[in-house]
Design an enzyme around this catalytic site. Structure first.
Site, PDB file in Angstrom:
ATOM      1  N   THR A 113     -16.885  22.934  44.528  1.00  0.00           N
ATOM      2  CA  THR A 113     -17.862  22.193  45.327  1.00  0.00           C
ATOM      3  C   THR A 113     -18.979  21.676  44.434  1.00  0.00           C
ATOM      4  O   THR A 113     -19.164  22.134  43.309  1.00  0.00           O
ATOM      5  CB  THR A 113     -18.496  23.086  46.402  1.00  0.00           C
ATOM      6  OG1 THR A 113     -19.392  24.009  45.779  1.00  0.00           O
ATOM      7  CG2 THR A 113     -17.449  23.838  47.187  1.00  0.00           C
ATOM      8  N   ASP A 114     -19.739  20.749  44.919  1.00  0.00           N
ATOM      9  CA  ASP A 114     -20.949  20.346  44.224  1.00  0.00           C
ATOM     10  C   ASP A 114     -22.043  21.378  44.534  1.00  0.00           C
ATOM     11  O   ASP A 114     -21.842  22.338  45.275  1.00  0.00           O
ATOM     12  CB  ASP A 114     -21.376  18.946  44.657  1.00  0.00           C
ATOM     13  CG  ASP A 114     -22.274  18.272  43.627  1.00  0.00           C
ATOM     14  OD1 ASP A 114     -22.689  18.941  42.668  1.00  0.00           O
ATOM     15  OD2 ASP A 114     -22.579  17.079  43.803  1.00  0.00           O
ATOM     16  N   TYR A 115     -23.205  21.152  43.962  1.00  0.00           N
ATOM     17  CA  TYR A 115     -24.312  22.106  43.995  1.00  0.00           C
ATOM     18  C   TYR A 115     -24.709  22.461  45.432  1.00  0.00           C
ATOM     19  O   TYR A 115     -25.165  21.607  46.192  1.00  0.00           O
ATOM     20  CB  TYR A 115     -25.506  21.507  43.250  1.00  0.00           C
ATOM     21  CG  TYR A 115     -26.652  22.441  42.988  1.00  0.00           C
ATOM     22  CD1 TYR A 115     -26.724  23.173  41.811  1.00  0.00           C
ATOM     23  CD2 TYR A 115     -27.690  22.571  43.904  1.00  0.00           C
ATOM     24  CE1 TYR A 115     -27.793  24.016  41.552  1.00  0.00           C
ATOM     25  CE2 TYR A 115     -28.759  23.409  43.659  1.00  0.00           C
ATOM     26  CZ  TYR A 115     -28.803  24.133  42.481  1.00  0.00           C
ATOM     27  OH  TYR A 115     -29.865  24.963  42.236  1.00  0.00           O
ATOM     28  N   ASP A 116     -24.503  23.723  45.817  1.00  0.00           N
ATOM     29  CA  ASP A 116     -24.903  24.259  47.119  1.00  0.00           C
ATOM     30  C   ASP A 116     -24.300  23.492  48.289  1.00  0.00           C
ATOM     31  O   ASP A 116     -24.897  23.395  49.364  1.00  0.00           O
ATOM     32  CB  ASP A 116     -26.426  24.301  47.244  1.00  0.00           C
ATOM     33  CG  ASP A 116     -26.892  25.205  48.385  1.00  0.00           C
ATOM     34  OD1 ASP A 116     -26.118  26.092  48.792  1.00  0.00           O
ATOM     35  OD2 ASP A 116     -28.010  25.004  48.898  1.00  0.00           O
TER      36      ASP A 116
END
Length: 425
Positions: free
Chosen positions: A26-29
């Site tokens: 996934t991307d950040y958070d």
């Protein structure tokens, strides 16, 4: 559905139809944002369930994910084979990369041998040379060594290493706690001083800042509170311009205006940069504008009044060397725009593949729909002629290849590189 929770996209399309066999990160958070920002999951546990079931294997920086996923597992909301699937994919990649035999821990000696090595600097310089785009030239470039004995280098970006390197360089994020060593970057000012040493006098004036904060142009401010309105440096800049044979003005964006989360409502120059250019132009000294920026700018005044314009984007560590070479004629510009420059932000999106006649030919209050500088545009110090365009076949059926050839001749006095472009519709 959010991509992070979209099983159709991540599993059916990506893996089943396209045959992707790697891991999904996934991307950040992204998992946290499913609950907090996108509001498609009522709790973090629901978000963890959705992300894992959709096909994600590794979660980037959602601190509460680990516990939320364990809670969901204990409640039976996530099957154990979903965890096993993610672990299998990650371990498969690690084995393929040999990370268990060689974990590739930090190697300071190895880093010192590679970072800033001669081969990398040579590649950076070559990339900068090829990426520079000459947008306008009334003949002032390349600089004439017999008449340019005093060169005024002016602007908030003439000696700004951060702006030249752009976003995602070491130091562009305050959380890095470190900055790229200044001595490894050649700015425009550095490059011209080195190139013109003993041949011309360099008069440097910053002219203005973009931000009101004293360090706003050299350090990152995530939420800039105000742009500068201070014109106190104009007098010295104008005086330098008046006494010079040519003005090289570097303007554009700082790191605070580019990269992620840095959309701007306008595409004009921020702070007093436009005023500075107008003051420099009023001196009558030929004005060469160097743009250092990460996005297209709306610069109709510059296009109308500057003697020459060079688009540098973020030219990297050796950008100043490449710019000095171009300005002095050591290299012949060959770069072409990979984005269109609008006349006004209200034109956006303006791009090369817009369907002809979509909204007529002009805005009622301003101008034609055409871009100020279109995709693929870029000048040279020489000229090329194109002749004898030949098609392999006169008619094409759906699926047939388009084969053609053209004769290109350098009709100028300098060696140069032509970048032929074909547009069809």
């Amino acid at each position: 559905t959010s991509c992070t929770a979209n099983a159709w996209l991540l599993t059916q399309v990506l893996r089943d139809e396209w045959g992707f066999e790697g891991i999904l990160v996934t991307d950040y958070d992204n998992v946290g944002r499913l609950q907090r920002e996108q509001m498609v999951c009522p709790t973090l546990e629901d978000a963890a369930v959705a992300a894992l079931n959709a096909g994600n294997d590794m979660i980037m920086h959602t601190p509460g994910f680990y516990q939320a996923a364990l809670d969901a597992l204990r409640k039976g909301r996530i099957a154990t084979d979903v965890f096993d699937r993610a672990v299998r994919r990650i371990l498969t990649l690690k084995f393929a990369m040999g990370l268990f035999e060689n974990p590739r821990m930090p190697d300071e000696d190895g880093a010192r041998a590679v970072i800033n090595c001669a081969a990398h600097r040579s590649a950076a310089l070559d990339a900068a040379r090829q990426s520079l785009v000459l947008l306008k030239n009334d003949g002032v470039l390349p600089l004439n060594p017999s008449t340019c004995k005093r060169v005024a280098v002016i602007g908030p970006l003439a000696d700004n290493a951060f702006a030249q390197l752009g976003d995602w360089s070491l130091g562009s994020n305050p959380a890095d706690g470190a900055v790229h060593p200044r001595e490894l970057t050649v700015t425009l000012l550095d490059g011209l001083r080195a190139r013109l040493a003993g041949a011309a006098e360099i008069l440097y004036e910053r002219g203005c800042s973009i931000y009101a904060a004293p360090d706003g142009d050299t350090c990152v401010t995530w939420m800039p509170s105000a742009f500068s309105t201070d014109t106190a440096g104009f007098d010295a800049a104008v005086a330098a311009a008046r006494s010079a044979d040519v003005v090289i003005a570097a303007v554009g964006d700082t790191v605070s205006l580019t990269g992620e989360y840095r959309s701007t409502a306008t595409l004009e120059l921020m702070g007093p940069q436009q005023q500075l250019l107008e003051a420099l132009h009023a001196t009558g000294t030929p004005l060469v504008v160097v743009l250092i920026n990460s996005k297209p700018l709306a610069i109709p005044w510059i296009a109308a009044h500057a003697a020459a314009i060079v688009e540098a984007f973020n030219p990297g560590m050796l950008g100043g060397t490449a710019l000095a070479e171009l300005l002095c004629g050591d290299v012949n510009p060959c770069g072409k725009l990979t984005i269109s420059f609008p006349v006004h932000v209200g034109q956006q999106p303006v791009w090369y593949h817009r369907v002809p006649g979509t909204h007529g030919i002009a805005y009622a209050d301003r101008f034609l729909y055409d871009a100020l500088f279109p995709f693929g545009f870029g000048l040279s110090y020489t000229t090329f002629s194109y002749a004898n365009l030949r098609l392999a076949r006169a008619a094409l059926q759906p699926g047939d290849p388009l084969e053609l050839s053209v004769d290109i001749t350098n009709t100028g006095a300098r060696a140069g590189v032509a970048v032929p472009q074909l547009y069809i519709r």
